[in-house]
Design a protein around this motif. Structure first.
Motif, PDB file in Angstrom:
ATOM      1  N   MET A   1     -61.962 -14.234 -40.084  1.00 17.69           N
ATOM      2  CA  MET A   1     -62.740 -15.482 -40.177  1.00 17.69           C
ATOM      3  C   MET A   1     -61.808 -16.644 -40.502  1.00 17.69           C
ATOM      4  N   GLN A   2     -62.095 -17.800 -39.905  1.00 17.78           N
ATOM      5  CA  GLN A   2     -61.279 -18.985 -40.149  1.00 17.78           C
ATOM      6  C   GLN A   2     -61.383 -19.421 -41.615  1.00 17.78           C
ATOM      7  N   SER A   3     -60.464 -20.307 -42.001  1.00 20.92           N
ATOM      8  CA  SER A   3     -60.539 -20.896 -43.341  1.00 20.92           C
ATOM      9  C   SER A   3     -61.811 -21.724 -43.449  1.00 20.92           C
ATOM     10  N   SER A   4     -62.282 -21.929 -44.668  1.00 17.81           N
ATOM     11  CA  SER A   4     -63.555 -22.604 -44.872  1.00 17.81           C
ATOM     12  C   SER A   4     -63.489 -24.070 -44.442  1.00 17.81           C
ATOM     13  N   LEU A  30     -74.852 -18.800 -42.913  1.00 15.50           N
ATOM     14  CA  LEU A  30     -74.140 -19.847 -42.172  1.00 15.50           C
ATOM     15  C   LEU A  30     -72.717 -19.409 -41.829  1.00 15.50           C
ATOM     16  N   ALA A  31     -72.061 -18.725 -42.758  1.00 18.75           N
ATOM     17  CA  ALA A  31     -70.695 -18.256 -42.498  1.00 18.75           C
ATOM     18  C   ALA A  31     -70.670 -17.299 -41.311  1.00 18.75           C
ATOM     19  N   VAL A  32     -71.669 -16.421 -41.230  1.00 17.46           N
ATOM     20  CA  VAL A  32     -71.748 -15.483 -40.101  1.00 17.46           C
ATOM     21  C   VAL A  32     -72.019 -16.230 -38.804  1.00 17.46           C
ATOM     22  N   ARG A  33     -72.962 -17.169 -38.832  1.00 23.15           N
ATOM     23  CA  ARG A  33     -73.338 -17.897 -37.617  1.00 23.15           C
ATOM     24  C   ARG A  33     -72.221 -18.809 -37.120  1.00 23.15           C
ATOM     25  N   CYS A  34     -71.472 -19.377 -38.032  1.00 20.75           N
ATOM     26  CA  CYS A  34     -70.454 -20.369 -37.652  1.00 20.75           C
ATOM     27  C   CYS A  34     -69.051 -19.781 -37.520  1.00 20.75           C
ATOM     28  N   GLY A  35     -68.856 -18.588 -38.022  1.00 18.37           N
ATOM     29  CA  GLY A  35     -67.538 -17.989 -37.963  1.00 18.37           C
ATOM     30  C   GLY A  35     -66.588 -18.486 -39.037  1.00 18.37           C
ATOM     31  N   ARG A  36     -67.099 -19.245 -39.960  1.00 18.70           N
ATOM     32  CA  ARG A  36     -66.308 -19.702 -41.096  1.00 18.70           C
ATOM     33  C   ARG A  36     -67.255 -20.156 -42.203  1.00 18.70           C
ATOM     34  N   GLY A 305     -86.869 -34.340 -48.148  1.00 15.91           N
ATOM     35  CA  GLY A 305     -85.553 -33.816 -48.447  1.00 15.91           C
ATOM     36  C   GLY A 305     -85.181 -32.584 -47.651  1.00 15.91           C
ATOM     37  N   ASP A 306     -86.056 -31.575 -47.638  1.00 17.65           N
ATOM     38  CA  ASP A 306     -85.703 -30.324 -46.982  1.00 17.65           C
ATOM     39  C   ASP A 306     -85.585 -30.472 -45.476  1.00 17.65           C
ATOM     40  N   ALA A 307     -86.545 -31.177 -44.849  1.00 16.74           N
ATOM     41  CA  ALA A 307     -86.506 -31.335 -43.392  1.00 16.74           C
ATOM     42  C   ALA A 307     -85.255 -32.093 -42.965  1.00 16.74           C
ATOM     43  N   THR A 308     -84.933 -33.162 -43.675  1.00 16.44           N
ATOM     44  CA  THR A 308     -83.757 -33.961 -43.316  1.00 16.44           C
ATOM     45  C   THR A 308     -82.480 -33.187 -43.597  1.00 16.44           C
ATOM     46  N   ALA A 309     -82.448 -32.433 -44.704  1.00 22.92           N
ATOM     47  CA  ALA A 309     -81.281 -31.603 -45.009  1.00 22.92           C
ATOM     48  C   ALA A 309     -81.037 -30.566 -43.921  1.00 22.92           C
ATOM     49  N   SER A 310     -82.109 -30.040 -43.340  1.00 23.64           N
ATOM     50  CA  SER A 310     -81.970 -29.084 -42.244  1.00 23.64           C
ATOM     51  C   SER A 310     -81.175 -29.679 -41.091  1.00 23.64           C
ATOM     52  N   SER A 311     -81.468 -30.941 -40.752  1.00 23.90           N
ATOM     53  CA  SER A 311     -80.734 -31.600 -39.676  1.00 23.90           C
ATOM     54  C   SER A 311     -79.292 -31.891 -40.064  1.00 23.90           C
ATOM     55  N   VAL A 312     -79.071 -32.297 -41.316  1.00 20.14           N
ATOM     56  CA  VAL A 312     -77.711 -32.553 -41.797  1.00 20.14           C
ATOM     57  C   VAL A 312     -76.860 -31.293 -41.669  1.00 20.14           C
ATOM     58  N   VAL A 313     -77.394 -30.173 -42.145  1.00 15.77           N
ATOM     59  CA  VAL A 313     -76.623 -28.929 -42.115  1.00 15.77           C
ATOM     60  C   VAL A 313     -76.449 -28.425 -40.678  1.00 15.77           C
ATOM     61  N   GLY A 314     -77.411 -28.693 -39.820  1.00 12.04           N
ATOM     62  CA  GLY A 314     -77.226 -28.352 -38.408  1.00 12.04           C
ATOM     63  C   GLY A 314     -76.022 -29.060 -37.811  1.00 12.04           C
TER      64      GLY A 314
END
Length: 440
Positions: A1-4, A30-36, A305-314
């Protein structure tokens, strides 16, 4: 896995705190889905002592967001401060200049400086992502920029402000006034202490400017948007619309035609049976017309907060995966200058409400003024009005009647001209109310 992937987050309000919670809850997945792994390294906010219900024990604290943006120990700067200028603008520019990716939820900043910032991001070879800037948790930016890349988009329309949709929904369901609904919205946290930016249509206009640029490849130009808010909508309009089979929504509409691009924000009558007519409360919706996919509509929470955070993290996840896209879906240098189409050339049906003096010849004169401008009426409804103190030119008491008209397709210019003449004739006690109708 790549560095964080190392994050610096500026702004720990409702959305910022939700981002921290989301990363803590779903970090392993997220680490599994993104590879890091995605790692929050530093934050910035005004009040370090405030209890936000999040664990920041192992996170560096910066009092100055600009210094955080320049910090060599972060790869991505997440801007959740807000505002078109000041610390938000300075910190985003600093991050880009230092070769940092940027994720922001700041529609006001992008509506004013989006093209310039997109050029800077492309020059530095980094991403500037902003899914959370429009429609909260609805992935409309990705839809326009990525999923519909093989389509020509001709029109988009949406409910982009949950405060306004909440107020209009409450007015219809409970038959209470705009002022009463607004007070409740403020008490519940759906509206600010100064609600002008929301109810005046300006928040919606900033979001529309970004969607227009993505949809049509034009430069962002928020100053060319026709804007009307919902403060003029009264219970008589809500009730009349209901009886006629419509609901009133504050819509943002952009469409491409031979004259250029038409952008408008205004109250609109939409059929109750339409998909967008059934979007109530604080929900948002965006409808898109495209040549190959046809018509589609996305509906979901437009704020919170949660809905907007979902888009930020996406957006952060895209950067972690190495997904690199031009900010506005195409190179900034290839975006076309914005060419405005005159909103008064817009053709469609209109709802008109008049307070007409109840005297001989008044209704005939009004009908004649409409006919002079080639306006055909689909329906006319008269209602009891109210007594007036004095009738103009007579000094005697007068009664008014509410006259509600629905027109067949005509132009906005024709309606405005006809109503101006009707007011000049002295047959109405108050300025006319007219609202556009969209078939959707």
């Amino acid at each position: 896995m790549q560095s964080s992937l190392r994050l610096g987050l500026a702004g720990l309000g409702t959305v910022g705190a939700s981002v921290v919670r989301l990363l803590a809850k779903h970090g392993d997945d997220l680490a599994v889905r993104c590879g890091r792994r995605i790692s929050l390294r530093a934050v910035s906010a005004r009040d370090r002592t405030r209890d936000r219900g999040i664990d920041l024990a192992n996170v560096n604290w910066f009092q100055d967001p600009v210094k955080l943006a320049a910090n060599p120990d972060i790869d991505v700067f997440v801007e959740l401060i807000g505002g078109a200028s000041g610390p938000a603008e300075e910190s985003v520019r600093t991050a880009l200049e230092h070769g940092k990716h940027v994720v922001t939820a700041n529609k006001a900043l992008l509506a004013r400086h989006g093209v310039e910032l997109a050029r800077l991001a492309e020059k530095k070879g980094v991403s500037l992502n902003f899914e959370a800037a429009v429609a909260g948790g609805i992935p409309i930016i990705k839809t326009l920029r990525e999923a519909l890349a093989g389509n020509e988009i001709t029109r988009l329309a949406g409910i982009l402000n949950g405060t306004c949709n909440y107020i209009l929904t409450r007015m219809e369901r409970e038959r209470i006034s705009f002022d009463e609904c607004l007070k409740d919205a403020q008490r519940l946290g759906y509206a600010e202490a100064d609600p002008t930016f929301d109810v005046g249509g300006f928040d919606t206009a900033h979001k529309l400017a970004l969607l227009t640029s993505l949809a049509f490849g034009s430069e962002i130009d928020v100053d060319q948007i026709f804007i009307e808010g919902i403060t003029s909508i009264g219970l008589p309009d809500i009730e009349a619309a209901d009886e006629l089979g419509y609901r009133i929504k504050l819509l943002a509409i952009a469409e491409k035609n031979e004259g250029g691009i038409e952008q408008r924000v205004h109250p609109t009558l939409v059929p109750k049976t339409s998909a967008i007519g059934r979007v109530d409360g604080v929900l948002n919706a965006v409808a898109v017309d495209a040549d190959f996919v046809g018509k589609l509509m996305l509906v979901g929470p437009g704020a919170g907060g949660d809905a907007t955070a979902s888009s930020v993290v996406g957006d952060i996840a895209d950067i972690a995966r190495g997904t690199a896209l031009n900010t506005m879906g195409r190179p900034a240098e290839q975006m076309k200058p914005y060419r405005k189409s005159d909103v008064e050339s817009h053709a469609g049906g209109f709802y008109v409400r008049l307070s007409v003096y109840d005297r001989p010849g008044a209704f005939a004169a009004i009908a004649n003024r409409m006919a002079e401008r080639g306006i055909s009426l689909e329906s006319i409804v008269q209602r009891a009005g109210r007594p007036m103190a004095d009738q103009p030119n007579t000094g005697s008491p007068a009664m008014t009647r509410q006259v509600i008209m629905v027109t067949y397709q005509t132009t906005e210019a024709a309606i405005r001209e006809a109503l101006a003449r009707i007011e000049q004739d002295g047959h109405v006690s108050d300025p006319a109310q007219f609202i556009r109708i969209e078939a959707m």
